[in-house]
Design a protein around this motif. Structure first.
Motif, PDB file in Angstrom:
ATOM      1  N   VAL A 125       0.698  -1.101   0.085  1.00  0.00           N
ATOM      2  CA  VAL A 125       0.140   0.019  -0.023  1.00  0.00           C
ATOM      3  C   VAL A 125       0.958   1.237   0.082  1.00  0.00           C
ATOM      4  O   VAL A 125       2.168   1.180   0.559  1.00  0.00           O
ATOM      5  CB  VAL A 125      -0.965   0.093   1.151  1.00  0.00           C
ATOM      6  N   LEU A 126       0.424   2.343  -0.592  1.00  0.00           N
ATOM      7  CA  LEU A 126       0.711   3.711  -0.165  1.00  0.00           C
ATOM      8  C   LEU A 126      -0.101   4.472   0.683  1.00  0.00           C
ATOM      9  O   LEU A 126      -1.293   4.305   0.544  1.00  0.00           O
ATOM     10  CB  LEU A 126       0.900   4.480  -1.398  1.00  0.00           C
ATOM     11  N   ILE A 127       0.604   4.950   1.696  1.00  0.00           N
ATOM     12  CA  ILE A 127      -0.252   5.763   2.722  1.00  0.00           C
ATOM     13  C   ILE A 127       0.224   7.155   2.858  1.00  0.00           C
ATOM     14  O   ILE A 127       1.319   7.625   2.627  1.00  0.00           O
ATOM     15  CB  ILE A 127       0.032   4.878   4.237  1.00  0.00           C
ATOM     16  N   ALA A 128      -0.883   7.883   3.421  1.00  0.00           N
ATOM     17  CA  ALA A 128      -0.579   9.206   3.641  1.00  0.00           C
ATOM     18  C   ALA A 128      -1.163   9.626   4.757  1.00  0.00           C
ATOM     19  O   ALA A 128      -2.119   8.898   5.387  1.00  0.00           O
ATOM     20  CB  ALA A 128      -1.210  10.168   2.577  1.00  0.00           C
ATOM     21  N   HIS A 129      -1.041  10.699   5.423  1.00  0.00           N
ATOM     22  CA  HIS A 129      -1.782  11.490   6.581  1.00  0.00           C
ATOM     23  C   HIS A 129      -2.963  11.657   6.415  1.00  0.00           C
ATOM     24  O   HIS A 129      -3.371  11.996   5.367  1.00  0.00           O
ATOM     25  CB  HIS A 129      -1.063  12.611   7.086  1.00  0.00           C
ATOM     26  N   THR A 207      -0.518  -4.267   3.830  1.00  0.00           N
ATOM     27  CA  THR A 207      -1.888  -4.612   4.624  1.00  0.00           C
ATOM     28  C   THR A 207      -1.565  -5.530   6.031  1.00  0.00           C
ATOM     29  O   THR A 207      -2.247  -5.017   6.876  1.00  0.00           O
ATOM     30  CB  THR A 207      -2.795  -5.315   3.899  1.00  0.00           C
ATOM     31  N   SER A 208      -0.412  -6.251   5.985  1.00  0.00           N
ATOM     32  CA  SER A 208      -0.295  -6.827   7.282  1.00  0.00           C
ATOM     33  C   SER A 208       0.198  -6.168   8.396  1.00  0.00           C
ATOM     34  O   SER A 208      -0.255  -6.285   9.373  1.00  0.00           O
ATOM     35  CB  SER A 208       0.614  -8.199   6.745  1.00  0.00           C
ATOM     36  N   GLU A 209       1.104  -5.388   8.080  1.00  0.00           N
ATOM     37  CA  GLU A 209       1.771  -4.306   8.851  1.00  0.00           C
ATOM     38  C   GLU A 209       0.705  -3.349   9.371  1.00  0.00           C
ATOM     39  O   GLU A 209       0.849  -2.805  10.763  1.00  0.00           O
ATOM     40  CB  GLU A 209       3.078  -3.714   8.323  1.00  0.00           C
ATOM     41  N   LEU A 210      -0.043  -2.949   8.343  1.00  0.00           N
ATOM     42  CA  LEU A 210      -1.132  -1.677   8.708  1.00  0.00           C
ATOM     43  C   LEU A 210      -2.114  -2.348   9.811  1.00  0.00           C
ATOM     44  O   LEU A 210      -2.443  -1.690  10.728  1.00  0.00           O
ATOM     45  CB  LEU A 210      -1.899  -1.251   7.697  1.00  0.00           C
ATOM     46  N   ASP A 211      -2.501  -3.702   9.630  1.00  0.00           N
ATOM     47  CA  ASP A 211      -3.491  -4.287  10.445  1.00  0.00           C
ATOM     48  C   ASP A 211      -2.697  -4.505  11.909  1.00  0.00           C
ATOM     49  O   ASP A 211      -3.565  -4.150  12.889  1.00  0.00           O
ATOM     50  CB  ASP A 211      -3.629  -5.820   9.903  1.00  0.00           C
ATOM     51  N   ASN A 212      -1.708  -4.845  11.791  1.00  0.00           N
ATOM     52  CA  ASN A 212      -0.855  -4.792  13.310  1.00  0.00           C
ATOM     53  C   ASN A 212      -1.043  -3.393  13.867  1.00  0.00           C
ATOM     54  O   ASN A 212      -0.942  -3.498  15.183  1.00  0.00           O
ATOM     55  CB  ASN A 212       0.343  -5.583  12.921  1.00  0.00           C
ATOM     56  N   PHE A 213      -0.593  -2.360  13.048  1.00  0.00           N
ATOM     57  CA  PHE A 213      -0.505  -1.233  13.694  1.00  0.00           C
ATOM     58  C   PHE A 213      -1.858  -0.986  14.037  1.00  0.00           C
ATOM     59  O   PHE A 213      -1.702  -0.168  15.144  1.00  0.00           O
ATOM     60  CB  PHE A 213       0.020  -0.322  12.619  1.00  0.00           C
ATOM     61  N   ARG A 214      -2.973  -1.105  13.511  1.00  0.00           N
ATOM     62  CA  ARG A 214      -4.223  -0.734  13.840  1.00  0.00           C
ATOM     63  C   ARG A 214      -4.668  -1.444  15.281  1.00  0.00           C
ATOM     64  O   ARG A 214      -5.149  -0.722  16.188  1.00  0.00           O
ATOM     65  CB  ARG A 214      -5.468  -1.280  12.857  1.00  0.00           C
ATOM     66  N   VAL A 226      -5.052   4.919   3.494  1.00  0.00           N
ATOM     67  CA  VAL A 226      -4.573   4.314   2.507  1.00  0.00           C
ATOM     68  C   VAL A 226      -4.827   5.064   1.344  1.00  0.00           C
ATOM     69  O   VAL A 226      -6.296   4.887   0.982  1.00  0.00           O
ATOM     70  CB  VAL A 226      -4.954   2.634   2.585  1.00  0.00           C
ATOM     71  N   ILE A 227      -3.919   5.155   0.405  1.00  0.00           N
ATOM     72  CA  ILE A 227      -4.406   5.761  -1.129  1.00  0.00           C
ATOM     73  C   ILE A 227      -4.075   4.947  -2.021  1.00  0.00           C
ATOM     74  O   ILE A 227      -4.544   5.453  -3.280  1.00  0.00           O
ATOM     75  CB  ILE A 227      -3.687   7.248  -1.167  1.00  0.00           C
ATOM     76  N   TRP A 228      -3.694   3.853  -1.961  1.00  0.00           N
ATOM     77  CA  TRP A 228      -3.365   2.921  -3.376  1.00  0.00           C
ATOM     78  C   TRP A 228      -3.120   1.350  -2.663  1.00  0.00           C
ATOM     79  O   TRP A 228      -2.520   1.336  -1.641  1.00  0.00           O
ATOM     80  CB  TRP A 228      -2.016   3.512  -3.872  1.00  0.00           C
TER      81      TRP A 228
END
Length: 335
Positions: A125-129, A207-214, A226-228
């Motif tokens: 993913v690409l992420i932004a604030h 997505t895996s790291e983002l789920d863990n972060f959440r 997530v923008i992409w």
């Protein structure tokens, strides 16, 4: 052959502290077994936390293999690949791109893929604030060279290779570095925090790291958008050294495939690693998609090299195509 066709042809498609309670105690190895094994871990997050999460699993693997297991956490992909090349690494959990290096050099093979909440794939993913004006990949591409970019390790599939290809190259951006005024390279966790703290405008992750972060930091995760998203990527594999005995490999494989299938405590151990729900049998074939991307990236770098004339570019792209053909045969042969 047209240059574009030659470039496409270069792809393969065309051509860990111990838990104090309940931790099992490792026995002395039986005669004939390896005195001890070394297990390597890539750390996208805090290495101490990673060891704490992995140790219960590795303690039980040591019991199943009847062999002591040393654990080492690496912050650099190149370091762990070099350890495999030197014969000082027996087992490892790696990203797909790093596993490809190990397989290509003949040092190791994929034997298992992690199952993350029932899935054997994830996405880059690409992420932004959350407060950023960036809402899509198109916003990034059209912003001009004024953005700060949080990139991943160059050998990270989800942190670099996949977004470079699918987000930029396939959108006609031949050199993504020109889109940004500044590029910072960091781990998945570092990139997440850089976005949260507005130290970069856009960053890579998965997505895996983002789920863990959440789960771990919900208030910070709420600041990330997530923008992409990429197409599916095979989950990270476990790799073993080719020189391990067949008997030891069988013990390790049987342990990994069966772990967490029934026992509630084992299920809890897996979940604490990375929300895992198991390990499934895999092989070097899972690296074919990543090899496609690596060959394409190598060809693109050659074509953009200003030091090379046209004849030199064509020669080197031809060498990449030959490498790709050999790599395809190697990966399709299993392992």
């Amino acid at each position: 052959m047209k240059r574009r066709d030659l470039l496409i042809g270069a792809g393969l498609a065309g051509c860990s502290s111990l838990w104090a309670q309940g931790a099992p105690q490792a026995r002395s190895p039986a005669p004939g077994n390896a005195a001890r094994l070394t297990f390597g871990l890539m750390s996208p997050r805090n290495p101490d936390v990673m060891l704490e999460n992995w140790n219960p699993f590795l303690d039980r693997m040591a019991l199943a293999a009847d062999t002591a297991i040393d654990r080492r956490v690496f912050g650099s992909v190149d370091e762990i690949v070099k350890e495999f090349a030197a014969g000082r690494m027996d087992l490892a959990w790696l990203g797909n791109a790093a596993a490809l290096d190990v397989v290509e050099m003949g040092a190791g093979s994929v034997f298992a893929v992690m199952v993350n909440q029932g899935k054997t794939s994830y996405r880059s993913v690409l992420i932004a604030h959350q407060d950023s004006k960036l809402r899509s990949l198109e916003d990034v591409v059209h912003a001009g060279p004024q953005l700060r970019f949080g990139d991943g390790d160059e050998k990270s599939a989800s942190g670099h290779v996949v977004p470079m290809y699918f987000a930029f190259t396939k959108k006609g951006v031949s050199d993504a570095s020109r889109l940004f005024k500044e590029i910072k390279r960091g781990s998945h966790e570092a990139n997440l925090m850089a976005v949260v703290n507005a130290e970069v405008d856009v960053a890579t992750n998965n997505t895996s790291e983002l789920d863990n972060f959440r789960s771990q930091r919900p208030s910070d995760a709420a600041k990330v958008r997530v923008i992409w998203e990429s197409p599916d990527i095979p989950e990270s594999p476990m790799v073993w050294r080719n020189g391990l005995s067949a008997q030891l490999k069988q013990k390790i494989a049987s342990f990994a495939y069966e772990f967490g299938t029934k026992d509630p405590e084992e299920k809890r151990i897996l979940w604490n690693i990375n929300k895992l729900t198991g390990w499934r049998q895999s092989s070097n074939r899972q690296l074919i998609a990543i090899a496609n991307l690596e060959m394409f990236k190598a060809s693109q770098q050659i074509m953009r090299d200003p030091k090379l004339d046209e004849a030199q570019r064509m020669q080197r792209v031809g060498e990449v195509m030959q490498r790709g053909s050999k790599l395809e045969q190697l990966l399709r042969s299993g392992g």
